[in-house]
Design a protein around this motif. Structure first.
Motif: not given
Lengths: 319, 425
Positions: B54-83
């Motif tokens: 997760x850390x690698x993804x966020x840092x690398x993405x934000x370095x490659x795309x200055x001005x953009x940000x990447x936010x990881x939102x953790x979801x539960x597997x349970x009830x994922x289809x509904x969400x």
């Protein structure tokens, strides 16, 4: 479904003596209607749009693909026909109505009981009780449910631990496994969450009962039970009616508590109430058309269940 | 008076609510690639993806795309289809990139919830990508989701407990069931001890026993899917599951399979079937119990003939939400998640990488061997477009809980088949 916002408690609107002096007829000013217009418009939008949308949806074959933009197909009353022929719907309806009536009755009894008790309490004790009630009322539903779930957890729950300590064989007992026991736990939670509202409202109403009326009844030789039945309760009955009506509506459409408990354990199919059934049909299985049909059905059921109440309330207002 | 006042209050509230919902709708999406700068929201499910990735993804993405940000939102597997159903259909609420279970992907691809990734497929790995996963997400020649990782469950067991009970590591299904029952018998304390830990709702593990007995969840005949839980072979498998529920498992009869490391670390489990990344959770000083790892062994669940049993092919896909206004940026994020660097981190944490060429990164220890063995015979859930509906209605959860309660397998299977037919038809 927001009938609740439309039926405000109007205890003191009736003229005190019932007679009205004849007023001379004047040309009506349009101002009151103009003033009402924004409210009516907003209500029409906020309530009418979803309602119309829901009815339209219930006449369509609307699945996941339609959710993402494919055109929906009109099927007329097909969704309703399938539902009415499905014995499972009737099982869910019966379950929901029973659950609703039992919970509303228990909530009212406990709530009014607490309100009567509060009248007799010394001030510090009353404050303590009121703070407790207020905290229970203010607790976010999901936070409260998490705690309840832990209390009743079959492996590590404190309820099982206590019962085992007390000599029972409750190690690993699952409270949610059997539907009846599932609904017992659900009822405890639902009642716990709604008692504060009933208690506070009833208590507020009780403080409005004229003391001299009760005193006069006492001097006439009425026993405490008689005073409660013939003097106090009739005076506050309009408030109790409204609160009871709200309870019936709320308990019929109960969702969160059942939904969360179903995730924690139990058999989903044996514990679905109308709310969770609609959710499983629509959002769970992507069959929005049928789900909307059940929702329309539920709306009708709410009206039927609450009609006697509303009639009674209207009659009281007239007299 | 009071009536009117309440109406007015209701009106004000309603207007305020309307105003609020109107605010959410102003991000009119352009059908093309979208803006250069944006906040990209990525939905990852459960604790599967390690923190380092997760850390690698966020840092690398934000370095490659200055001005953009990447936010990881953790979801539960349970009830994922509904969400996903609710979130993906709203232009203003949709996440840009989502992780979705490989068995859930077909339902969403057919509904048109994901963007077409066919053009990028070559750059993302092409033929190197796990083939079963790509096929599952392909409709009419267009691919809408790419594999993220794979990982079939294998058995974690307590070496010390097996030894104390005088048991060998089982090599056939029959031996496995016997060992599970014997292990439970040998450990009467605590009362909820499991020779084999199998919570009531856990059909994803239970289905292996059904497949091993020659049964299936649903079968296709001329394009139409019907439930086949009540075939004699399936019922034989369900009977094995019931034996395990009643004589070997101490898990809650209506519990789900989340957080198996909690009872495992609590000395309540002899054997359990779990995904490879659970090892990381056991080693985690906060969530797990690092001391326990040296007493832990693993093996792939054995089948009746001694080769690995057909377990559920677990894993995830990633896809770009079709309603996302940031298509180009979202595709870049997907590319990063399929890059060799990122996939290496996943592999080091016991997840089978999305590219076959990286499989050697899993290493050659006991865990890697079990991972590879378990995957060798793994199967997918039926490829029916209505399958996610079956999962959404919790038909199989209910069936397995009823089995755990001691119901008659043949009757329950019959009823579950009827329900599935309605969902699949």
């Amino acid at each position: 479904m927001a009938t609740s916002t439309l039926t405000p408690p109007s205890v003191d609107d009736a003229a005190p003596d019932g007679s009205r002096p004849a007023r001379p007829r004047r040309t009506r000013s349009p101002l009151p209607f103009g003033l009402l217009l924004p409210a009516v418009l907003a209500l029409g939008l906020a309530l009418g749009y979803p309602l119309v949308r829901q009815v339209v949806l219930s006449l369509q074959e609307f699945g996941l693909a339609q959710q993402f933009g494919r055109p929906a197909e009109w099927v007329g009353l097909q969704n309703y026909r399938e539902l009415v022929g499905d014995p499972y719907l009737w099982k869910v309806v019966l379950r929901s109505v029973l659950f609703c009536l039992v919970n509303a009755a228990v909530t009212m009894a406990v709530g009014v009981g607490l309100a009567l008790l509060m009248q007799r309490m010394s001030k510090p004790v009353r404050l303590l009780v009121q703070s407790g009630l207020l905290l229970a009322w203010a607790m976010p539903v999901l936070a409260a449910l998490t705690v309840w779930q832990w209390l009743f957890d079959s492996q590590y729950g404190v309820v099982n631990w206590l019962l085992t300590k007390a000599g029972g064989d409750y190690a690993g007992h699952s409270w949610l496994l059997e539907p009846l026991s599932f609904f017992l736990v659900a009822s405890v939670i639902v009642v716990w969450m709604s008692v504060p509202f009933v208690a506070f409202t009833a208590y507020a109403a009780l403080t409005q009962v004229p003391a001299e009326l009760v005193e006069a009844a006492a001097m006439d030789g009425a026993s405490p039970r008689q005073r409660l039945r013939h003097v106090v309760l009739p005076t506050v009955s309009p408030v109790l009616l409204v609160v009871g009506l709200l309870q019936v509506i709320w308990d019929l459409r109960v969702f969160t508590q059942i939904y969360v408990l179903q995730k924690a354990g139990g058999t989903t199919r044996d514990t679905n109430l109308l709310g969770t059934y609609i959710y499983r049909l629509g959002i769970g299985s992507g069959d929005f058309g049928t789900a909307a049909a059940v929702a329309v059905f539920m709306l009708a059921l709410t009206v039927v269940l609450t009609a006697p109440y509303v009639r009674l309330m209207l009659r009281q207002e007239e007299s | 008076m009071r009536n009117r006042k309440t109406l007015a209050i209701a009106a004000v509230t309603a207007t305020a609510l309307l105003g609020l919902s109107a605010c959410g709708d102003d991000s009119e999406a352009s059908p093309d690639a979208g803006p250069d700068k944006a906040d990209i929201r990525v939905w990852l499910n459960g604790a599967d993806t390690p923190q380092a990735a997760r850390d690698w993804l966020k840092t690398t993405f934000e370095k490659d795309h200055p001005g953009s940000t990447l936010t990881i939102e953790e979801q539960q597997w349970e009830g994922l289809v509904e969400r996903l159903t609710t979130a993906l259909s709203s232009e203003s609420e949709t996440p840009d990139v989502v992780e979705v279970g490989n068995t859930q992907a077909p339902t969403f691809t057919e509904a048109g919830a994901f963007s077409d990734l066919s053009d990028q497929l070559g750059d993302l790995g092409g033929d190197d990508l796990l083939p079963g996963f790509v096929d599952g997400a392909t409709v009419d020649g267009a691919t809408y989701a790419v594999p993220y990782y794979a990982g079939s469950k294998y058995v974690f067991y307590r070496k010390d407990l097996l030894e104390a009970a005088g048991l060998e590591v089982p090599t056939t299904m029959a031996e496995f069931v016997d060992a599970a029952v014997a292990l439970k018998k040998a450990n009467p304390e605590p009362a909820n001890f499991s020779g084999f830990w199998l919570p009531g709702q856990d059909w994803r593990n239970g289905v292996a026993f059904l497949w091993d007995a020659g049964g299936d969840l649903a079968t296709e005949d001329g394009g139409a899917w019907t439930g086949s839980l009540s075939s004699p072979e399936s019922i034989a498998g369900l009977e094995t599951v019931q034996t395990l529920f009643q004589d070997a498992s101490g898990a809650a009869k209506d519990g789900n399979e989340a957080d198996p490391w909690t009872p495992y670390c609590n000395n309540e489990i002899g054997m359990m079937s779990a995904p490879g990344w659970v090892k990381g959770q056991i080693e985690d000083p906060e969530a797990g119990c690092p001391d326990m790892i040296e007493k832990t062994g693993v093996f792939a669940l054995p089948g009746s003939d001694g080769s690995p049993a057909p377990v559920l092919l677990g894993g995830s896909d990633i896809a770009v939400s079709a309603k996302s206004p940031n298509q180009a940026l979202a595709q870049d994020a997907v590319a990063l998640m399929l890059s060799d660097d990122y996939q290496t981190i996943l592999a080091e944490n016991g997840l089978t990488p999305a590219k076959t060429s990286l499989a050697t990164l899993l290493g050659d220890d006991e865990y890697a061997a079990a991972t590879i063995a378990a995957a060798s015979n793994a199967k997918l859930t039926p490829a029916a477009s209505g399958w996610a509906k079956v999962e959404g209605a919790r038909v199989l959860e209910d069936l397995f809980v009823d089995l755990a309660k001691g119901g008659d397998p043949a009757e329950l299977a019959q009823a579950a088949d009827e329900q599935m037919d309605a969902q699949l038809g």
